[in-house]
Design an enzyme around this catalytic site. Structure first.
Site, mmCIF file in Angstrom:
data_model
loop_
_atom_site.group_PDB
_atom_site.id
_atom_site.type_symbol
_atom_site.label_atom_id
_atom_site.label_comp_id
_atom_site.label_asym_id
_atom_site.label_seq_id
_atom_site.Cartn_x
_atom_site.Cartn_y
_atom_site.Cartn_z
ATOM 1 N N GLY A 117 0.833 -1.219 0.000
ATOM 2 C CA GLY A 117 0.000 0.000 0.000
ATOM 3 C C GLY A 117 0.857 1.255 0.000
ATOM 4 O O GLY A 117 0.695 2.154 -0.836
ATOM 5 N N ASP A 140 3.928 -9.652 6.504
ATOM 6 C CA ASP A 140 3.196 -10.603 5.654
ATOM 7 C C ASP A 140 4.075 -11.257 4.588
ATOM 8 O O ASP A 140 3.677 -12.250 3.983
ATOM 9 C CB ASP A 140 2.027 -9.899 4.946
ATOM 10 N N GLY A 183 -1.273 -12.175 8.034
ATOM 11 C CA GLY A 183 -0.703 -12.437 6.710
ATOM 12 C C GLY A 183 -1.562 -11.961 5.546
ATOM 13 O O GLY A 183 -1.206 -12.177 4.395
ATOM 14 N N GLU A 235 -5.233 -15.697 8.665
ATOM 15 C CA GLU A 235 -6.454 -14.888 8.776
ATOM 16 C C GLU A 235 -7.211 -14.771 7.448
ATOM 17 O O GLU A 235 -8.416 -14.558 7.433
ATOM 18 C CB GLU A 235 -6.109 -13.490 9.309
ATOM 19 N N ARG A 279 -10.288 -25.140 21.386
ATOM 20 C CA ARG A 279 -10.174 -23.719 21.758
ATOM 21 C C ARG A 279 -9.484 -22.980 20.613
ATOM 22 O O ARG A 279 -8.650 -23.549 19.916
ATOM 23 C CB ARG A 279 -9.310 -23.544 23.013
ATOM 24 N N HIS A 285 -1.728 -8.710 16.981
ATOM 25 C CA HIS A 285 -0.635 -7.744 16.857
ATOM 26 C C HIS A 285 0.619 -8.113 17.641
ATOM 27 O O HIS A 285 1.645 -7.435 17.492
ATOM 28 C CB HIS A 285 -1.145 -6.348 17.243
ATOM 29 N N LEU A 286 0.551 -9.183 18.433
ATOM 30 C CA LEU A 286 1.790 -9.682 19.064
ATOM 31 C C LEU A 286 2.829 -9.944 17.980
ATOM 32 O O LEU A 286 4.029 -9.775 18.187
ATOM 33 C CB LEU A 286 1.516 -11.017 19.756
HETATM 34 O O1 F6P Z 1 -0.075 -5.981 6.831
HETATM 35 C C1 F6P Z 1 0.292 -6.248 8.153
HETATM 36 C C2 F6P Z 1 -0.911 -6.646 8.962
HETATM 37 O O2 F6P Z 1 -0.463 -6.946 10.266
HETATM 38 C C3 F6P Z 1 -1.729 -7.800 8.378
HETATM 39 O O3 F6P Z 1 -1.131 -9.042 8.611
HETATM 40 C C4 F6P Z 1 -3.037 -7.592 9.086
HETATM 41 O O4 F6P Z 1 -4.120 -8.120 8.335
HETATM 42 C C5 F6P Z 1 -3.146 -6.095 9.168
HETATM 43 O O5 F6P Z 1 -1.839 -5.581 9.065
HETATM 44 C C6 F6P Z 1 -3.772 -5.607 10.451
HETATM 45 O O6 F6P Z 1 -3.909 -4.246 10.375
HETATM 46 P P1 F6P Z 1 -4.281 -3.329 11.629
HETATM 47 O O7 F6P Z 1 -3.023 -3.106 12.412
HETATM 48 O O8 F6P Z 1 -4.776 -2.090 11.025
HETATM 49 O O9 F6P Z 1 -5.306 -4.068 12.435
#
Ligand code: F6P
Length: 361
Positions: A117, A140, A183, A235, A279, A285-286
């Site tokens: 991006g 990613d 990812g 994801e 589970r 974000h870790l």
């Molecule tokens: O592109 C990096 C990433 O961590 C992706 O793996 C994830 O889908 C996205 O950013 C999450 O974005 P945000 O931090 O805006 O939730």
């Protein structure tokens, strides 16, 4: 004397500060000045957000996570949503202002550190006449033309450590643990961490999965007296005939949906079909946090120094890339042409299948 500006855009990734460190030191040794634009293009729009960077300002940051410049993934300056007094959202193109300020501030080059991006935006500025050098960042690992992006190795290492820890609790309770990793539309993190972390099942966006195959693998484990299973789900993975699961559009100005939820969906299907204790957890974000691994740190430092050598040669409109262990310059436009997917015929995929990992196909 040259005047360089650096920006960090998109989601943060471990190694950003190491790139900044290398750029600041490499430029300073050449007698050049370096500035940092806060929050992506913030410094091009507001002088208070443009900061001078000297070796003093970047002492020891190569070892730290995040970015000292801040970042944003809702800051496309070509289409910036702004709320007017009536609270209505208007989309404004700030690119002309940014070009004007880039020239007015007398910059020779903009080193843009970003994923697809941010590099797409940087490429558009390059077409408008800005001298741009790109540096490939993203956990990613989905940028073309480079063997690796920095940040990926750290994310994989975090995910692998998590899988290692999950084994003991899964085993103690004879449970199925479903782990959702990041990812976006690529399965790199899931594949690398899943293979190294002893996953029984890895679900990646590149292979639409059949939940019955997943449950068969779990039943097969049971038959072999392995009463627990570890399932890694990217994801962006989806069931054959199903949809990618998302949490919607996210914040104003964000251009991509926020992915998430497939892990819980897979867990509830497994629970319902196998009646096994199941589970799910989302690593989230870790995976973006913490210090870069040695691999990422070194790669980020190499990228930063190579980017400055590219400035010296005037290789603008290009991105520094890791190609067969070497630093190469590749056109930014080719790196962002589409997202790099897992090669289903690669030796990593073959390794995974050879050691019995199921991909739900
Ligand atoms: O592109 C990096 C990433 O961590 C992706 O793996 C994830 O889908 C996205 O950013 C999450 O974005 P945000 O931090 O805006 O939730």
């Amino acid at each position: 004397m040259k005047k360089i500006v650096i920006s960090t855009g998109g989601g943060d990734a471990p190694g950003l500060n190491a790139v900044i460190y290398a750029v600041v030191h490499s430029c300073t040794r050449r007698g050049w000045e370096v500035y940092g634009s806060r929050s992506g293009y913030g410094g091009f729009l507001d002088m208070d957000e443009m900061v001078r960077l000297t070796p003093r300002d970047v002492e020891e940051i190569y070892a730290t996570g995040g970015t000292i410049l801040g970042s944003t993934n809702k800051g496309n300056p070509f289409a910036k949503p702004v709320k007017n007094f009536a609270g209505e959202v208007q989309v404004v193109d700030m690119s002309e202002t940014i070009m004007k300020n880039y020239r007015r501030m007398g910059f020779d080059c903009h080193i843009a550190i970003g994923g697809d991006g941010s590099l797409e935006i940087a490429n558009r500025f390059s077409q408008l006449g800005m001298n741009v050098i790109g540096v490939p960042k993203t956990i990613d690992n989905d940028l073309l033309m480079t063997d690796r992006t920095f940040g990926f190795d750290t994310a994989v290492s975090t995910a692998t450590n998590a899988l290692d820890k999950l084994h003991s609790t899964a085993k103690s309770h004879d449970r199925v643990m479903v782990v959702e990793v990041m990812g976006r539309g690529s399965g790199w993190i899931a594949l690398y961490s899943g293979i190294s972390g002893g996953a029984d099942v890895i679900l990646i966006p590149e292979i639409a999965f059949d939940i019955d195959r997943v449950c068969e693998k779990i039943a097969d484990n049971d038959l072999r007296d392995k009463d627990y299973s570890i399932v890694v789900v990217a994801e962006g993975a989806k069931a054959a005939g199903g949809q990618v699961i998302s949490k919607g559009a996210g914040e104003l100005g964000r251009e991509e949906v926020v992915l998430g939820g497939i892990g819980e969906w897979v867990a509830s299907e497994i629970r319902g079909r196998t009646e096994k204790d199941t589970r799910s957890l989302v690593l989230g974000h870790l995976q973006r946090g913490g210090s870069p691994t040695n691999f990422d740190r070194l790669l980020a430092l190499r990228f930063g120094a190579a980017a400055v050598r590219m400035v010296e040669k005037g290789t603008y409109g290009h991105m520094v890339a890791l190609v067969s262990s070497q630093m190469k310059a590749v056109p930014i436009s080719e790196a962002i042409f589409e997202r790099k997917k897992v090669d289903l015929n690669s030796d990593k995929m073959m390794t995974a299948r050879d050691i019995g990992i199921c991909f739900g196909d």
